[in-house]
Design an enzyme around this catalytic site. Sequence first.
Site, short mmCIF file in Angstrom:
data_model
loop_
_atom_site.label_atom_id
_atom_site.label_comp_id
_atom_site.label_asym_id
_atom_site.label_seq_id
_atom_site.Cartn_x
_atom_site.Cartn_y
_atom_site.Cartn_z
CE LYS A 87 -4.25 -1.87 2.21
NZ LYS A 87 -5.11 -2.02 3.18
CG ASP A 123 -7.88 0.66 3.60
OD1 ASP A 123 -8.70 -0.08 2.95
OD2 ASP A 123 -6.69 0.43 3.46
#
Length: 302
Positions: A87, A123
């Site tokens: 990420k 997220d």
Amino acid sequence: MRKWKTNARKRVDHYASHITGKTKIVGVIGDPVEHSCSPQMHNAAFSDVGLDYVYVPFHVRPADLRAALEGFKACGIIGVNVTVPYKQRVIPFLDQISQEAALIGAANTLIFEQGKITGENTDASGFLKGMKHAGHELPRNGSALVIGAGGSARAIAVALAREKLQSIVIANRTTSKAVALAADLSDKTSVDIRGMGLDDARLPDTVSMSQLIVNTASASMDITRPLLIRPEWLTPQSIVYDIIYTPPETRLLKVAMTQGCHTIGGLGMLLYQGAIAFEKWTQVSPPIELMRRTLQQALGQM
């Protein structure tokens, strides 16, 4: 229940058998990636709304990350989700990055378009949507404790900061990581964010006074390891949100319930971060309840 499972499996199998040269490809990259339930969730959704897409898991080794991304561009891949450990590592290879992904410092969703890669992060929004779907609102001008200092903790702290919580504490086994993350995000968001170790003498009072406690540490999956916070520190005024989604009721959530706390499991965040990515790739509203049931089935929760 069994009829739904059979029909869902038939839909996915039927859809997979009709892949052609026109089928658009999306997927997920990680190391490892075999555990991901995203292929089942997304492929069931594509089939349900009649989109000619397929979602594929790609196991990418660290040394091959740049080559994999260039290969996706060359092959006309539409987009990929990004999971552990990439990420943050993908950031240098992106042509564009959303404001939220830049603030978080990580991208979990990539979009390939016109030879460029755009990084997004779903997220934070997925976390907030998961909480709202569970029937809870953030404590306005309240306080929150985030356990862990990894990529998910960073996204959640940003989500909380943008919602203007008055105080956020990040607690981690490695104190320096928590302190560094808190200092970085506090500077970027102008919100009071502090870091501490899980062995800090102030932690019991911090737990007791926090209106929202979010666990991002995978330790709650391991029944052989002690809980990171003690049950007697919890009070009924707290909402305990464990983003770990398997098991659906972690030990932390079970303990929190015995202490009278409101609790939220991690399935909702997993669902909504994926649903947001689905819409970014397709510009089509995803079938949320079908995706939820597919996830539950894949995780053995039905």
